[in-house]
Design an enzyme around this catalytic site. Structure first.
Site, PDB file in Angstrom:
ATOM      1  N   LYS A 235       0.843  -1.210   0.000  1.00 51.75           N
ATOM      2  CA  LYS A 235       0.000   0.000   0.000  1.00 51.75           C
ATOM      3  C   LYS A 235       0.874   1.254   0.000  1.00 51.75           C
ATOM      4  O   LYS A 235       1.724   1.420   0.868  1.00 51.75           O
ATOM      5  CB  LYS A 235      -0.909  -0.017   1.233  1.00 51.75           C
ATOM      6  CG  LYS A 235      -1.720   1.268   1.450  1.00 51.75           C
ATOM      7  CD  LYS A 235      -2.707   1.128   2.618  1.00 51.75           C
ATOM      8  CE  LYS A 235      -3.399   2.446   2.953  1.00 51.75           C
ATOM      9  NZ  LYS A 235      -4.343   2.329   4.096  1.00 51.75           N
ATOM     10  N   ASP A 240      -3.000  10.033   3.963  1.00 51.09           N
ATOM     11  CA  ASP A 240      -4.388   9.586   4.089  1.00 51.09           C
ATOM     12  C   ASP A 240      -5.172  10.541   4.972  1.00 51.09           C
ATOM     13  O   ASP A 240      -5.129  10.444   6.198  1.00 51.09           O
ATOM     14  CB  ASP A 240      -4.419   8.161   4.671  1.00 51.09           C
ATOM     15  CG  ASP A 240      -5.837   7.613   4.777  1.00 51.09           C
ATOM     16  OD1 ASP A 240      -6.761   8.233   4.211  1.00 51.09           O
ATOM     17  OD2 ASP A 240      -6.011   6.558   5.425  1.00 51.09           O
ATOM     18  N   LYS A 247     -10.736  12.338   8.310  1.00 46.62           N
ATOM     19  CA  LYS A 247     -10.396  11.801   9.628  1.00 46.62           C
ATOM     20  C   LYS A 247     -10.576  12.871  10.706  1.00 46.62           C
ATOM     21  O   LYS A 247     -10.317  14.039  10.459  1.00 46.62           O
ATOM     22  CB  LYS A 247      -8.928  11.345   9.634  1.00 46.62           C
ATOM     23  CG  LYS A 247      -8.691  10.067   8.867  1.00 46.62           C
ATOM     24  CD  LYS A 247      -7.253   9.618   8.990  1.00 46.62           C
ATOM     25  CE  LYS A 247      -7.022   8.329   8.218  1.00 46.62           C
ATOM     26  NZ  LYS A 247      -7.715   7.163   8.796  1.00 46.62           N
ATOM     27  N   ASP A 317     -12.504   6.609   3.596  1.00 46.39           N
ATOM     28  CA  ASP A 317     -11.317   6.411   4.421  1.00 46.39           C
ATOM     29  C   ASP A 317     -10.852   4.949   4.412  1.00 46.39           C
ATOM     30  O   ASP A 317      -9.768   4.633   4.895  1.00 46.39           O
ATOM     31  CB  ASP A 317     -11.599   6.881   5.856  1.00 46.39           C
ATOM     32  CG  ASP A 317     -10.333   7.069   6.666  1.00 46.39           C
ATOM     33  OD1 ASP A 317      -9.239   7.071   6.055  1.00 46.39           O
ATOM     34  OD2 ASP A 317     -10.436   7.209   7.895  1.00 46.39           O
ATOM     35  N   GLU A 319      -9.638   3.388   1.988  1.00 44.50           N
ATOM     36  CA  GLU A 319      -9.117   3.559   0.629  1.00 44.50           C
ATOM     37  C   GLU A 319      -8.043   2.536   0.269  1.00 44.50           C
ATOM     38  O   GLU A 319      -7.880   2.200  -0.894  1.00 44.50           O
ATOM     39  CB  GLU A 319      -8.568   4.982   0.453  1.00 44.50           C
ATOM     40  CG  GLU A 319      -7.132   5.230   0.978  1.00 44.50           C
ATOM     41  CD  GLU A 319      -6.955   5.022   2.479  1.00 44.50           C
ATOM     42  OE1 GLU A 319      -7.950   5.158   3.211  1.00 44.50           O
ATOM     43  OE2 GLU A 319      -5.835   4.705   2.911  1.00 44.50           O
ATOM     44  N   ARG A 321      -7.719  -0.698   0.790  1.00 49.65           N
ATOM     45  CA  ARG A 321      -8.204  -1.947   0.195  1.00 49.65           C
ATOM     46  C   ARG A 321      -8.659  -1.725  -1.249  1.00 49.65           C
ATOM     47  O   ARG A 321      -8.594  -2.644  -2.061  1.00 49.65           O
ATOM     48  CB  ARG A 321      -9.307  -2.552   1.093  1.00 49.65           C
ATOM     49  CG  ARG A 321     -10.521  -1.712   1.271  1.00 49.65           C
ATOM     50  CD  ARG A 321     -11.334  -2.125   2.509  1.00 49.65           C
ATOM     51  NE  ARG A 321     -10.818  -1.530   3.751  1.00 49.65           N
ATOM     52  CZ  ARG A 321     -11.405  -1.638   4.947  1.00 49.65           C
ATOM     53  NH1 ARG A 321     -12.509  -2.352   5.088  1.00 49.65           N
ATOM     54  NH2 ARG A 321     -10.874  -1.073   6.011  1.00 49.65           N
TER      55      ARG A 321
END
Ligand code: BES
Ligand code: MN
Ligand code: ZN
Length: 469
Positions: A235, A240, A247, A317, A319, A321
């Site tokens: 990943k 993020d 978040k 969030d 994201e 996967r």
């Protein structure tokens, strides 16, 4: 930062300006003593237990480097017999490897953004290991190997520690391009146009909110001609924010570390190349920034992945996967014999395990057992979690094929498992597949005797995976 030199020699004479390291189980704190002959000795608390285990030995090795730094000693000499614990391994080379990996890891600090102090940095510059002639070759080989691995761990930490604003997908590409120089690794990068042609709707969807263009990094190290490749997928979310499902307050600050899996893939393959591993290895790293904006993908959007399966976005969030689904689909082209995924995928893995282990998922019990053992051996511990068929029912999409969150109950319960199960849906064509959720291990714990920040988790384990599986 200068490279630390570790040499093995028979007597201390080969370096008169070295400070000798001695051990004493009874002292509460390390001391610096000047002997009668004005010889300097650094006395370090050693374990009372002669049958010290591997985990404690790792800490002892780090402690030596940390104490030397604390006392501003640049060159130290250590008697091999003082640190050659047979309870750790009866092979000198293996003990030496652990020592070198952990000297390197403990001697690291992320100083790129700091002004150099007037008196300079306190890094250890040279270590002399004093050993009998008969052991020297084995020790030297172990040291060489350990230094290669330790330096790749630190290179991974450098990438991960770099703030999000300075570590965009393009910068990650540039850094990896630099790092593979001198190795036989080939690098390709898929751009937005390529990804559109291939139908990588997952990566393209997640990337839409950012002005930084996504990159799909492919590393090929194709040595052995006979075997099918091992593929590592990592990943590479360079920051993020959560996207439109942004978040809350303090949950965002560490999210520059969300490309740790990608960095670990790159640096474990570089490590394997430097060790001369004779295999076919491919690394796949989707590098994407997850941002909220007027262009962002939305909760409720349905994204079509490269394999044709669609993903219903329950939460922007979750994201990791999504981008990894496309990477798994792309991996099918290589007809791999084994695929291992590594990702800071969920906070829930840390809720389950605390920050002492990464979560290990695999439907193949034998593979899981092997990775479990290699993990313990490498110093990157993992703990197994379930991937039962029942969990599949939890992530069914309503209007798309799969949901990126649990869809039939509280999505916070078991998210590490649901994320893994989601990925398993995109790994059905692989003969063997394992997934490591390194979310719990992205930063170091205070008692691990390492510099604050990124831990470089995964590199040590994946090097062993590439060597031995
Ligand atoms: N990158 C995070 C997971 C993470 C969190 C890793 C903390 C390391 C430390 C991932 O993309 C994420 O945001 N997961 C969400 C999932 C949620 C929406 C169900 C999380 O864990 O909160
Ligand atoms: Mn996220
Ligand atoms: Zn993430």
């Amino acid at each position: 930062m200068k490279k630390m030199k570790i040499t093995v020699a028979e007597k201390k004479e080969s370096g008169k300006d070295f400070v000798k390291v001695a051990f004493d189980p009874k002292i509460p704190e390390s001391r610096f003593v000047i002997g009668k002959d004005s010889e300097e000795t650094l006395v370090i608390k050693s374990p009372e237990d002669k049958d010290i285990n591997r985990r404690k030995f790792i800490l002892l090795a780090r402690q030596i480097a940390q104490e030397a730094k604390k006392h501003k000693v640049k060159k130290i000499a250590i008697e091999w017999n003082d640190i050659n614990f047979k309870s750790v391994s009866n092979k000198a080379g293996e003990v030496a490897e652990i020592v070198a990996v952990n000297f390197e890891m403990a001697n690291y600090d992320f100083i790129r953004y700091k002004t150099k102090p007037k008196e300079g940095w306190n890094f250890v510059e040279e270590i002399l290991i004093v050993a009998d002639k008969k052991d020297q070759k084995a020790i030297e080989n172990g040291i060489k190997k350990g230094q290669i691995i330790g330096r790749e761990v630190n290179a991974c930490r450098d990438l991960a520690n770099t703030p999000g604003g300075d570590m965009t997908p393009q910068v990650l590409v540039n850094e990896i391009k630099q790092a593979i120089i001198g190795t036989p690794i080939k690098m390709k990068v898929l751009e937005v146009v390529d990804m559109k042609k291939l139908g990588m709707g997952g990566i393209l969807g997640v990337s839409r909110g950012s002005i930084e263009k996504p990159k799909f990094i492919i590393l090929e190290y194709l040595m052995s001609r006979k075997e099918k490749p091992i593929i590592l997928i990592g990943k590479g979310i360079t920051f993020d924010t959560g996207g439109l499902n942004v978040k809350p307050e303090n949950y965002m600050s560490d999210m520059h570390l969300d490309m740790t899996g990608g960095a670990a893939v790159a640096h474990s393959i570089i490590g394997a190349a430097k060790l001369g591993v004779n295999k076919k290895i491919v690394g796949l790293i989707p590098a994407v920034e997850n941002m909220p904006s007027g262009q962002s993908y939305r909760p409720g959007d349905i994204l079509k992945t490269i394999s044709g399966k669609t993903i219903e976005v329950a939460n922007t969030d979750a994201e990791g996967r999504i981008i990894l689904a496309d990477a798994h689909g792309y991996a099918e082209r290589y007809d791999p014999r084994l695929v291992t995924n590594i990702a800071t995928l969920t906070g829930a893995a840390g809720v389950a395990l605390g920050e002492r282990a990464a979560a290990l998922f695999s439907k193949e019990k034998k593979l899981a057992d092997k990775i479990f053992d290699l993990a313990e051996e490498s110093g990157d511990p993992v703990w197994p979690m379930p991937l039962w068929e029942e969990y599949k029912n939890d992530i069914k999409g309503i209007f798309g094929d799969v949901s990126n969150l649990r869809s039939n109950g509280n999505p916070r319960y078991g998210d590490a498992i649901h994320a893994a199960m989601f990925l398993a849906e995109f790994a059905e064509k692989f003969p063997e597949w394992a997934h490591l959720d390194i979310g719990p291990r992205d930063t170091v714990n205070p008692d691990e005797l390492l510099a604050k920040g990124a831990s470089g988790v995964g590199v040590r384990l994946l090097v062993k995976v590439l060597e031995r599986l």
